[in-house]
Design a protein around this motif. Structure first.
Motif, PDB file in Angstrom:
ATOM      1  N   ASP A 481      10.089  60.184 118.749  1.00 33.03           N
ATOM      2  CA  ASP A 481      10.461  61.599 118.775  1.00 33.03           C
ATOM      3  C   ASP A 481       9.514  62.321 119.724  1.00 33.03           C
ATOM      4  N   GLU A 482      10.049  63.044 120.684  1.00 36.14           N
ATOM      5  CA  GLU A 482       9.236  63.679 121.718  1.00 36.14           C
ATOM      6  C   GLU A 482       8.225  64.660 121.118  1.00 36.14           C
ATOM      7  N   ARG A 483       8.677  65.488 120.200  1.00 31.52           N
ATOM      8  CA  ARG A 483       7.789  66.486 119.602  1.00 31.52           C
ATOM      9  C   ARG A 483       6.688  65.806 118.791  1.00 31.52           C
ATOM     10  N   LEU A 484       7.021  64.811 118.002  1.00 36.09           N
ATOM     11  CA  LEU A 484       6.039  64.085 117.209  1.00 36.09           C
ATOM     12  C   LEU A 484       5.007  63.407 118.111  1.00 36.09           C
ATOM     13  N   THR A 485       5.465  62.826 119.202  1.00 40.66           N
ATOM     14  CA  THR A 485       4.553  62.180 120.144  1.00 40.66           C
ATOM     15  C   THR A 485       3.576  63.178 120.727  1.00 40.66           C
ATOM     16  N   SER A 486       4.067  64.373 121.061  1.00 40.42           N
ATOM     17  CA  SER A 486       3.203  65.418 121.599  1.00 40.42           C
ATOM     18  C   SER A 486       2.149  65.834 120.586  1.00 40.42           C
ATOM     19  N   ILE A 487       2.541  65.974 119.333  1.00 38.34           N
ATOM     20  CA  ILE A 487       1.600  66.370 118.281  1.00 38.34           C
ATOM     21  C   ILE A 487       0.570  65.274 118.043  1.00 38.34           C
ATOM     22  N   PHE A 488       1.010  64.017 118.054  1.00 37.64           N
ATOM     23  CA  PHE A 488       0.057  62.911 117.890  1.00 37.64           C
ATOM     24  C   PHE A 488      -0.946  62.885 119.039  1.00 37.64           C
ATOM     25  N   ASN A 489      -0.471  63.042 120.265  1.00 38.19           N
ATOM     26  CA  ASN A 489      -1.372  63.036 121.416  1.00 38.19           C
ATOM     27  C   ASN A 489      -2.398  64.179 121.327  1.00 38.19           C
ATOM     28  N   TYR A 490      -1.928  65.315 120.840  1.00 38.25           N
ATOM     29  CA  TYR A 490      -2.812  66.468 120.643  1.00 38.25           C
ATOM     30  C   TYR A 490      -3.901  66.132 119.616  1.00 38.25           C
ATOM     31  N   GLU A 491      -3.500  65.567 118.479  1.00 41.59           N
ATOM     32  CA  GLU A 491      -4.485  65.224 117.453  1.00 41.59           C
ATOM     33  C   GLU A 491      -5.386  64.081 117.910  1.00 41.59           C
ATOM     34  N   MET A 492      -4.851  63.209 118.755  1.00 43.57           N
ATOM     35  CA  MET A 492      -5.671  62.135 119.301  1.00 43.57           C
ATOM     36  C   MET A 492      -6.770  62.697 120.200  1.00 43.57           C
ATOM     37  N   GLU A 493      -6.463  63.737 120.945  1.00 42.47           N
ATOM     38  CA  GLU A 493      -7.475  64.380 121.779  1.00 42.47           C
ATOM     39  C   GLU A 493      -8.576  64.999 120.913  1.00 42.47           C
ATOM     40  N   LYS A 494      -8.196  65.610 119.799  1.00 44.43           N
ATOM     41  CA  LYS A 494      -9.185  66.157 118.877  1.00 44.43           C
ATOM     42  C   LYS A 494     -10.069  65.040 118.322  1.00 44.43           C
ATOM     43  N   PHE A 495      -9.439  63.947 117.935  1.00 45.68           N
ATOM     44  CA  PHE A 495     -10.166  62.801 117.380  1.00 45.68           C
ATOM     45  C   PHE A 495     -11.167  62.243 118.387  1.00 45.68           C
ATOM     46  N   LYS A 496     -10.716  62.043 119.623  1.00 45.04           N
ATOM     47  CA  LYS A 496     -11.597  61.506 120.658  1.00 45.04           C
ATOM     48  C   LYS A 496     -12.731  62.476 120.972  1.00 45.04           C
ATOM     49  N   LEU A 497     -12.424  63.774 120.930  1.00 40.93           N
ATOM     50  CA  LEU A 497     -13.451  64.771 121.209  1.00 40.93           C
ATOM     51  C   LEU A 497     -14.558  64.712 120.161  1.00 40.93           C
ATOM     52  N   GLN A 498     -14.167  64.627 118.893  1.00 35.00           N
ATOM     53  CA  GLN A 498     -15.188  64.583 117.853  1.00 35.00           C
ATOM     54  C   GLN A 498     -16.001  63.296 117.924  1.00 35.00           C
ATOM     55  N   ASN A 499     -15.351  62.180 118.214  1.00 38.09           N
ATOM     56  CA  ASN A 499     -16.076  60.912 118.295  1.00 38.09           C
ATOM     57  C   ASN A 499     -16.903  60.797 119.567  1.00 38.09           C
ATOM     58  N   SER A 500     -16.690  61.694 120.517  1.00 37.89           N
ATOM     59  CA  SER A 500     -17.468  61.649 121.755  1.00 37.89           C
ATOM     60  C   SER A 500     -18.793  62.388 121.645  1.00 37.89           C
ATOM     61  N   ILE A 501     -18.997  63.121 120.560  1.00 38.02           N
ATOM     62  CA  ILE A 501     -20.238  63.861 120.388  1.00 38.02           C
ATOM     63  C   ILE A 501     -21.402  62.889 120.248  1.00 38.02           C
ATOM     64  N   GLU A 502     -22.382  63.020 121.115  1.00 33.74           N
ATOM     65  CA  GLU A 502     -23.532  62.113 121.099  1.00 33.74           C
ATOM     66  C   GLU A 502     -24.473  62.402 119.941  1.00 33.74           C
ATOM     67  N   SER A 503     -24.574  63.656 119.577  1.00 32.46           N
ATOM     68  CA  SER A 503     -25.502  64.033 118.520  1.00 32.46           C
ATOM     69  C   SER A 503     -25.029  65.313 117.861  1.00 32.46           C
ATOM     70  N   ASP A 504     -24.751  65.239 116.569  1.00 32.91           N
ATOM     71  CA  ASP A 504     -24.342  66.434 115.841  1.00 32.91           C
ATOM     72  C   ASP A 504     -25.477  67.447 115.761  1.00 32.91           C
ATOM     73  N   SER A 505     -26.702  66.978 115.676  1.00 33.74           N
ATOM     74  CA  SER A 505     -27.832  67.914 115.629  1.00 33.74           C
ATOM     75  C   SER A 505     -27.996  68.644 116.961  1.00 33.74           C
ATOM     76  N   TYR A 506     -27.663  67.958 118.051  1.00 41.96           N
ATOM     77  CA  TYR A 506     -27.727  68.613 119.361  1.00 41.96           C
ATOM     78  C   TYR A 506     -26.670  69.717 119.453  1.00 41.96           C
ATOM     79  N   VAL A 507     -25.469  69.435 118.967  1.00 43.47           N
ATOM     80  CA  VAL A 507     -24.410  70.447 118.957  1.00 43.47           C
ATOM     81  C   VAL A 507     -24.835  71.654 118.136  1.00 43.47           C
ATOM     82  N   GLU A 508     -25.498  71.402 117.010  1.00 39.22           N
ATOM     83  CA  GLU A 508     -25.944  72.488 116.136  1.00 39.22           C
ATOM     84  C   GLU A 508     -26.968  73.383 116.825  1.00 39.22           C
ATOM     85  N   ILE A 509     -28.022  72.782 117.361  1.00 36.26           N
ATOM     86  CA  ILE A 509     -29.072  73.599 117.981  1.00 36.26           C
ATOM     87  C   ILE A 509     -28.552  74.264 119.244  1.00 36.26           C
ATOM     88  N   SER A 510     -27.676  73.579 119.961  1.00 31.16           N
ATOM     89  CA  SER A 510     -27.081  74.152 121.165  1.00 31.16           C
ATOM     90  C   SER A 510     -26.279  75.398 120.837  1.00 31.16           C
TER      91      SER A 510
END
Length: 638
Positions: A481-510
């Motif tokens: 389903d085109e719409r479902l695929t778009s939503i999955f890709n969107y959530e996949m980008e969120k997932f990859k973004l969170q897993n790309s964080i090198e340090s949560d403490s760095y994000v906090e102090i930043s």
């Protein structure tokens, strides 16, 4: 072990017990003890509490084992009167804190041990009364799931309660907390972890605070209810930790990196302002029950015992080597003999390895620690507490002398003295049924990161050895389903973004420093100075352009949608953007001078007249100011 050495150990345990009886406070409610804690600015404070870690319940466990080995009635009286005080305290001090080691659930566990010693099932009711209401722990703000302070410890206590009492009503709480822990799991690059925090680089490894402790609880859950799905969750926790094992240090890393007072905040702030990012991304190394090889080794001993996986035997060998190095070979071995992060607690790994393997080398290691401890007390006349800034002894089970004494007792009878650092459920499997299929578990975990996808893609079928992300992707592909695929890709980008964080403490102090810096800049700046400055989009944000509305999935109209996602250690923030805001912010995905970005946005809108150019400039500056004030943009300071 020769009898002379055993007698020396028992004599020292008796001395510790007698000293505790000398310090006991007796009143109409029973026996209690003041134990040490840390107040503001590391000041020593003394108080009384009910828990295992630093409270009366832990001291009672020591007296239980001292009575077993001496049969001295004064120690039995300490058991009875100490447990009576704990019952009184719990009845008169309501709480929502049901942690196992540091909270109320540990007091319930102690009652079970007293009942077993006295062959008196009336203590079952006392334990149940203390544990009643434990589900409210899940509703606490900023709740955690680790073994020492969190909900997984609560679950471990409930399993023990059910094993002793067979009380059917406990199953409701067991199921509810299990469901919570499954839904709270984070998906890592490998495996699962919990308790992502701005006070750490990433999810912690370790027994008391990290993935292995929660994995251990799922091992107990799997064995007790005979469900392999719980074993799978445990193995995912151990997989998460093993990816970080450091061959150079011979240890699993300590990912803690937080500030806890004004002094440490200023330290973090200085490191950030100096551009020292490695300060926030480089883990430490600690070898103790709470963090590092000794505690992780305990979890793998139980895993190998139940699952017979050769990987866990490898892990055990690594843990033993590192623990031997840190506890026996190191020049600092005599710093402390306490349980939580001292030589006594570390050596409990050797004793558990001896119990499961019957290899004498492990007992030899444990005896060496005992010899060192006896030598230390002879030379120094007092033990060092688990509180590094304290100059006096503590008397608790995990941070003080009761734990040192417990270690000596366990060394005297290594095969029969129960572990206080790894309290396995010894009874047979439960009669009650509790089973969750692997598909249901993976769906629950997937919903944390792919909530929109899983809600729209009914009944995803996960294969047993298939990764959660791959299973979700396959389910989307089958749906086609085109719409479902778009939503999955969107959530996949969120997932990859969170897993790309090198340090949560760095994000906090930043976020704190950049917000302050941005606000100061806005307050002092005129439009001209804003245009002369350079900015870039924050690294923990991402702009997305989709054909379907992925923020509000109730909107099923196809079109052009613009959104911005922000991630922190434990949260996503989604913002629907107008096209103009998206185009402006998109120009700052790489560092760019604001005046250059304004020129580009003016060209996009074909601004020709002075009025058109001025209107775009005002809108552009307003957008930059808003993005600065919310931390979406950061100023690039040369």
């Amino acid at each position: 072990m020769n009898n002379n050495f055993k007698n020396e150990l028992l004599t020292e345990a008796i001395r510790i017990g007698d000293d505790l009886l000398h310090r006991v406070e007796k009143d109409a409610n029973g026996f209690s003890w003041q134990t040490m804690g840390m107040g503001e600015k590391q000041a020593v404070v003394w108080n009384k509490s009910e828990g295992l870690y630093s409270g009366v319940a832990g001291i009672v466990l020591f007296f239980i084992e001292l009575y077993k080995q001496t049969k001295n009635q004064k120690y039995l009286e300490a058991v009875k009167e100490g447990s009576r005080w704990v019952a009184y305290y719990c009845e008169n001090n309501p709480t929502a804190y049901y942690a196992f080691f540091t909270g109320r659930m540990g007091a319930a566990y102690m009652m079970l041990q007293v009942g077993e010693l006295l062959k008196d099932e009336s203590y079952h009711k006392k334990a149940l009364d203390i544990a009643a209401g434990c589900e409210q722990y899940l509703a606490q703000p900023n709740g955690i799931d680790d073994l020492i302070n969190g909900s997984s410890g609560t679950l471990l206590g409930l399993i023990h309660l059910h094993a002793h009492t067979k009380e059917e009503s406990l199953m409701t709480s067991i199921k509810k907390i299990t469901d919570h822990l499954i839904k709270a799991a984070h998906i890592g690059h490998k495996g699962l972890y919990w308790d992502r925090s701005s006070k750490s680089i990433r999810g912690l490894c370790g027994f008391s605070h990290g993935a292995s402790g929660i994995g251990y609880v799922f091992l107990e859950l799997g064995r007790y209810f005979n469900d392999k799905t719980f074993y799978w969750i445990a193995e995912q926790a151990f997989m998460y930790e093993n990816q970080f094992y450091d061959n150079k240090t011979g240890n699993w890393p300590d990912f803690r990196k937080g500030y806890f007072d004004d002094e440490t905040f200023e330290e973090h702030k200085a490191e950030y302002l100096n551009g020292n990012k490695p300060f926030f991304t480089t883990p430490g190394s600690m070898s103790a029950w709470c963090h590092g090889a000794p505690g992780i080794g305990l979890s793998r001993l139980r895993a190998h015992e139940l699952l017979n996986n050769p990987q866990y035997l490898t892990d055990i060998n690594k843990a033993v080597i590192q623990t031997h190095k840190a506890t026996i070979e190191s020049e600092n071995t005599n710093a402390s003999y306490t349980v939580c992060h001292g030589a006594g607690g570390n050596a409990m790994l050797f004793l558990d390895a001896y119990r499961t393997s019957k290899e004498n080398k492990y007992l030899d290691y444990a005896e060496k620690v005992g010899e060192n401890g006896l030598k230390f007390i002879q030379e120094n006349r007092k033990y060092i507490s688990g509180y590094s800034t304290a100059s006096v002894e503590d008397y608790s089970l995990f941070m003080g002398n009761a734990g040192v004494g417990y270690y000596y007792l366990q060394l005297c009878e290594p095969l029969t003295t129960p572990s206080i650092v790894k309290p396995d459920v010894k009874t047979n499997a439960a009669i009650a049924s509790f089973s969750i299929g692997i598909n249901a578990v993976k769906t629950k975990i997937a919903s944390r990161y792919f909530s929109k996808t899983t809600s729209l893609c009914a009944a995803i079928e996960f294969k047993e050895k298939e990764s959660i992300v791959h299973g979700v992707r396959k389910g989307v592909e089958i749906k086609n389903d085109e719409r479902l695929t778009s939503i999955f890709n969107y959530e996949m980008e969120k997932f990859k973004l969170q897993n790309s964080i090198e340090s949560d403490s760095y994000v906090e102090i930043s976020s704190i420093i950049e917000a302050e810096r941005n606000q100061n800049f806005i307050n002092k700046s005129q439009n001209g100075s804003i245009l002369s400055a350079s900015f870039k989009i924050n690294s923990n944000t991402k702009l997305l352009n989709t054909d379907w509305d992925c923020v509000d999935v109730n909107n099923k109209e196809k079109g052009a949608y613009y959104s911005l996602v922000e991630v922190t250690s434990n949260a996503f923030k989604e913002h629907q953007l107008p096209q103009f805001s998206y185009l402006v912010l998109n120009l700052f995905e790489k560092e760019i001078k604001a005046s250059t970005a304004l020129h580009e946005i003016s060209n996009m809108y074909d601004a020709n007249t002075e009025d058109e150019k001025k209107m775009i400039e005002n809108s552009f500056i307003d957008q930059v100011k808003e993005a600065l004030s919310t931390g979406i943009l950061v100023q690039v300071v040369s």
